[in-house]
Design a protein around this motif. Structure first.
Motif, PDB file in Angstrom:
ATOM      1  N   ALA A 223       1.044  -0.958  -0.284  1.00  0.00           N
ATOM      2  CA  ALA A 223      -0.512  -0.421   0.299  1.00  0.00           C
ATOM      3  C   ALA A 223       0.955   1.683   0.189  1.00  0.00           C
ATOM      4  CB  ALA A 223      -1.101   0.539   1.669  1.00  0.00           C
ATOM      5  N   GLU A 224       1.940   1.030   0.382  1.00  0.00           N
ATOM      6  CA  GLU A 224       2.544   2.597   1.174  1.00  0.00           C
ATOM      7  C   GLU A 224       3.839   2.251  -0.647  1.00  0.00           C
ATOM      8  OE1 GLU A 224       5.572   1.608   4.386  1.00  0.00           O
ATOM      9  OE2 GLU A 224       4.062   1.887   5.851  1.00  0.00           O
ATOM     10  N   ALA A 225       4.136   1.518  -1.511  1.00  0.00           N
ATOM     11  CA  ALA A 225       4.616   1.985  -2.618  1.00  0.00           C
ATOM     12  C   ALA A 225       3.676   2.454  -4.234  1.00  0.00           C
ATOM     13  CB  ALA A 225       5.147  -0.130  -3.060  1.00  0.00           C
ATOM     14  N   GLU A 226       2.091   1.767  -3.498  1.00  0.00           N
ATOM     15  CA  GLU A 226       1.217   2.339  -4.051  1.00  0.00           C
ATOM     16  C   GLU A 226       0.985   3.508  -4.021  1.00  0.00           C
ATOM     17  OE1 GLU A 226      -1.017   1.707  -7.553  1.00  0.00           O
ATOM     18  OE2 GLU A 226       0.201   0.496  -6.900  1.00  0.00           O
ATOM     19  N   LYS A 227       1.180   4.085  -2.891  1.00  0.00           N
ATOM     20  CA  LYS A 227       0.978   5.868  -2.723  1.00  0.00           C
ATOM     21  C   LYS A 227       1.958   6.448  -3.280  1.00  0.00           C
ATOM     22  CE  LYS A 227      -1.735   5.187   1.629  1.00  0.00           C
ATOM     23  NZ  LYS A 227      -1.362   5.894   2.956  1.00  0.00           N
ATOM     24  N   HIS A 228       3.269   6.098  -2.683  1.00  0.00           N
ATOM     25  CA  HIS A 228       4.345   6.091  -3.324  1.00  0.00           C
ATOM     26  C   HIS A 228       4.141   6.395  -5.413  1.00  0.00           C
ATOM     27  CE1 HIS A 228       8.556   7.730  -4.208  1.00  0.00           C
ATOM     28  NE2 HIS A 228       9.003   6.438  -5.184  1.00  0.00           N
ATOM     29  N   LEU A 229       4.332   5.537  -5.644  1.00  0.00           N
ATOM     30  CA  LEU A 229       3.724   5.029  -7.113  1.00  0.00           C
ATOM     31  C   LEU A 229       2.820   6.422  -7.864  1.00  0.00           C
ATOM     32  CD1 LEU A 229       4.825   3.977  -9.666  1.00  0.00           C
ATOM     33  CD2 LEU A 229       2.824   2.237  -9.826  1.00  0.00           C
ATOM     34  N   VAL A 230       1.126   6.568  -6.795  1.00  0.00           N
ATOM     35  CA  VAL A 230      -0.103   7.659  -7.521  1.00  0.00           C
ATOM     36  C   VAL A 230       1.407   8.290  -6.816  1.00  0.00           C
ATOM     37  CG1 VAL A 230      -1.621   8.408  -7.022  1.00  0.00           C
ATOM     38  CG2 VAL A 230      -1.514   6.104  -6.819  1.00  0.00           C
ATOM     39  N   LYS A 231       1.911   8.470  -6.160  1.00  0.00           N
ATOM     40  CA  LYS A 231       2.581  10.420  -5.398  1.00  0.00           C
ATOM     41  C   LYS A 231       3.281  10.897  -7.381  1.00  0.00           C
ATOM     42  CE  LYS A 231       5.004  13.481  -2.669  1.00  0.00           C
ATOM     43  NZ  LYS A 231       5.245  13.487  -1.887  1.00  0.00           N
ATOM     44  N   SER A 232       4.117   9.933  -6.982  1.00  0.00           N
ATOM     45  CA  SER A 232       5.213  10.356  -8.270  1.00  0.00           C
ATOM     46  C   SER A 232       4.795   9.828  -9.583  1.00  0.00           C
ATOM     47  CB  SER A 232       6.133   8.631  -7.857  1.00  0.00           C
ATOM     48  OG  SER A 232       5.423   7.736  -8.753  1.00  0.00           O
ATOM     49  N   LYS A 233       3.785   9.532 -10.252  1.00  0.00           N
ATOM     50  CA  LYS A 233       3.280   9.659 -11.630  1.00  0.00           C
ATOM     51  C   LYS A 233       2.299  10.966 -11.592  1.00  0.00           C
ATOM     52  CE  LYS A 233       2.273   4.796 -12.376  1.00  0.00           C
ATOM     53  NZ  LYS A 233       1.086   4.543 -12.728  1.00  0.00           N
ATOM     54  N   MET A 234       2.381  12.216 -10.739  1.00  0.00           N
ATOM     55  CA  MET A 234       1.510  13.670 -10.481  1.00  0.00           C
ATOM     56  C   MET A 234       2.256  14.820 -11.618  1.00  0.00           C
ATOM     57  SD  MET A 234      -0.801  13.240  -7.026  1.00  0.00           S
ATOM     58  CE  MET A 234      -0.859  15.288  -6.606  1.00  0.00           C
ATOM     59  N   ALA A 235       3.904  14.073 -11.218  1.00  0.00           N
ATOM     60  CA  ALA A 235       4.585  15.053 -11.753  1.00  0.00           C
ATOM     61  C   ALA A 235       6.378  14.193 -11.942  1.00  0.00           C
ATOM     62  CB  ALA A 235       4.619  15.980 -11.127  1.00  0.00           C
ATOM     63  N   LYS A 236       6.461  14.720 -13.078  1.00  0.00           N
ATOM     64  CA  LYS A 236       8.301  13.810 -13.223  1.00  0.00           C
ATOM     65  C   LYS A 236       8.990  15.036 -13.070  1.00  0.00           C
ATOM     66  CE  LYS A 236       6.721  10.413 -16.566  1.00  0.00           C
ATOM     67  NZ  LYS A 236       6.692   9.651 -17.825  1.00  0.00           N
ATOM     68  N   PRO A 237      10.096  14.644 -12.206  1.00  0.00           N
ATOM     69  CA  PRO A 237      11.010  14.976 -12.699  1.00  0.00           C
ATOM     70  C   PRO A 237      11.784  15.283 -13.772  1.00  0.00           C
ATOM     71  CG  PRO A 237      11.807  13.111 -11.179  1.00  0.00           C
ATOM     72  CD  PRO A 237      10.111  12.991 -11.277  1.00  0.00           C
ATOM     73  N   VAL A 238      12.691  16.100 -13.920  1.00  0.00           N
ATOM     74  CA  VAL A 238      13.262  16.340 -15.719  1.00  0.00           C
ATOM     75  C   VAL A 238      15.071  15.837 -15.235  1.00  0.00           C
ATOM     76  CG1 VAL A 238      13.419  17.767 -17.476  1.00  0.00           C
ATOM     77  CG2 VAL A 238      11.794  17.647 -16.039  1.00  0.00           C
ATOM     78  N   LEU A 239      15.174  14.830 -16.158  1.00  0.00           N
ATOM     79  CA  LEU A 239      16.341  14.756 -16.165  1.00  0.00           C
ATOM     80  C   LEU A 239      17.426  14.977 -17.595  1.00  0.00           C
ATOM     81  CD1 LEU A 239      19.583  13.600 -14.766  1.00  0.00           C
ATOM     82  CD2 LEU A 239      18.947  11.163 -16.359  1.00  0.00           C
ATOM     83  N   TYR A 240      18.396  16.098 -17.784  1.00  0.00           N
ATOM     84  CA  TYR A 240      19.315  16.693 -18.782  1.00  0.00           C
ATOM     85  C   TYR A 240      20.075  15.401 -18.587  1.00  0.00           C
ATOM     86  CZ  TYR A 240      15.741  21.029 -18.547  1.00  0.00           C
ATOM     87  OH  TYR A 240      14.642  21.945 -18.278  1.00  0.00           O
TER      88      TYR A 240
END
Length: 461
Positions: A223-240
């Motif tokens: 459940a904790e991993a799923e919450k983290h996954l949902v949160k991470s899908k809301m916005a992505k960090p950018v790597l140049y």
């Protein structure tokens, strides 16, 4: 005579294997629980007992120490009741059958528990892990079709092999998301048969309690991993980044190991895209890799980015553990070494890329350092850079630095440094699951071809 000592954790299937065999044999033990979650197995006292710091560990009354659950179980039978039906001394063929299933179970356990341990560690379950598990279980179910109410050796009496494999397959009860007993009816029948046979030795119900407790714990972690996954899908960090850059590949590898989804923006340094006003505004040092988090926080320097990713996303990760100062200090030590050595070992490559003369003295220093490093690694004995069996950030960043030896193979030969080569290949194997698109391998080949091209056109020494 003093009791033998048994170091264990109730969540552990291998520990339950040993404790069950001990009950069947009426072996009384002093039980010492080690909480793996709080790293009690890493305390100095236990490390003196078992330098591999694993449970189960058994210390006999004469001080003899054994680890590895199946070996402990065999030792208990042979030292206490060698004629036991569990592992009969005088029946060679039956013992060989038991050995065969015990060896099979070692790989089975690793395969079937892989998705559960991914969840336990907060990692994303990989498709290949599920496919491999299902294929293994399908084969096993087919083999068991001929059992017809019997146990693994084909007899009416269970043995040590049945016990060990039963506790390995407890994983299917603990985390049934990917592997369900109903999909494997013959395996299910055998499993219930063993469970019924062991009930008489589990009068306190410790086995079902341990399975249920572990099930609840894994559900919570999922459940904790799923919450983290949902949160991470809301916005992505950018790597140049640029794929041929070793420091960039270091960051990409760590992000993949942590299951961090990033928006990837390629910067072509040869076209001077890193000097564009837009990028200079993001990073005045106009270097890659550059990481921009979802809140706008900007970080460059590959190793610093990796530390930030681990500590901001998964601070408990063994890649750079926040609560183990000594391991972290060892990682820092090797990272500092890597920072200083990168310009030296990469000199032949950059000489070719930027039409600079080869610095022979610097090349000699690189080879001397490689010789010393090779001697240091002679004592690794199959371990990673910190001396443990677990890959860390130091291994990852140094591996991509040493990609330069492959690229500059006219100047460096891994065969001259056999211990370094062994470590390098070990890390390479560990990173393969995170290179499904072939980026890491392709980058090395691209750089090789580019360096060859520069040499062929006579624009490089």
């Amino acid at each position: 005579m003093s009791k033998p000592i048994f170091y264990y954790h109730p969540f552990s299937g291998p520990c339950r294997t040993v404790s069950t065999v001990a009950k069947i044999l009426n072996v009384e033990m002093e039980m010492k629980k080690l909480d793996l979650l709080t790293k009690e197995h890493l305390n100095p006292e236990f490390l003196k007992v078992n330098p591999f710091h694993k449970v189960p560990t058994f210390v006999d009354s004469d001080g003899f120490v054994v680890d590895e659950s199946r070996v402990i179980a065999m030792y208990l039978v042979e030292s206490r009741k060698p004629d036991s039906f569990l592992y009969p001394k005088n029946d060679l063929k039956k013992r060989i059958q038991i050995d065969r299933w015990l060896h099979y179970d070692i790989n089975l356990s690793t395969t079937i528990s892989a998705p559960m341990f991914c969840v336990f560690r907060g990692h994303q379950v990989q498709d290949y892990q599920v496919e491999q598990g299902k294929e293994t279980l399908k084969t096993l179910d087919g083999v068991m079709q001929s059992f017809e109410g019997k146990f693994l050796t084909g007899a009416d009496q269970f043995t040590l092999a049945d016990i060990a494999m039963y506790f390995s397959l407890n994983t299917m009860e603990v985390y049934p998301k990917y592997f369900k007993f109903d999909d494997y009816p013959n395996l299910k029948s055998w499993y219930h048969r063993v469970a019924e046979a062991l009930k008489q030795y589990d009068t306190e119900g410790t086995i079902p309690k341990a399975i249920e407790t572990m099930k609840q714990f894994i559900q919570q972690r999922a459940a904790e991993a799923e919450k983290h996954l949902v949160k991470s899908k809301m916005a992505k960090p950018v790597l140049y980044y640029m794929p041929v850059s070793s420091p960039c590949r270091t960051v990409i590898a760590i992000a993949r190991m942590l299951d961090i989804d990033m928006e990837m923006k390629v910067m072509n340094l040869f076209e001077k895209e890193h000097l564009s006003p837009e990028f200079v505004q993001i990073n005045p040092f106009h270097r890659i890799p550059t990481f921009v988090d979802v809140d706008g926080f900007v970080m460059d320097e590959s190793r610093a980015i990796c530390m930030y990713l681990i500590q901001s996303r998964q601070p408990d990760s063994s890649l750079y553990p926040h609560d183990d100062l000594k391991i972290r200090s060892q990682i820092d030590r090797w990272i500092q070494f890597d920072i200083g050595f990168y310009p030296t070992i990469s000199m032949p490559v950059y000489s070719a890329l930027f039409d600079r003369p080869l610095d022979q003295s610097q090349l000699d220093r690189a080879k001397e350092t490689l010789k010393i490093l090779n001697d240091v690694m002679a004592g690794f004995y199959g371990r990673f850079i910190t001396g443990s069996e677990q890959i860390t950030l130091a291994d990852v960043t140094m591996y991509f630095t040493f990609n330069m030896m492959e690229i500059a193979s006219d100047y460096y030969d891994f065969d001259d440094y056999p211990h370094l080569k062994t470590w390098y290949q070990r890390v390479m194997e560990s990173l393969k699951p995170y290179d499904s698109d072939g980026m890491f391998v392709e980058a090395i080949e691209t750089m090789k071809q580019y360096v060859r091209q520069k040499k062929a056109t006579g624009t490089s020494n």
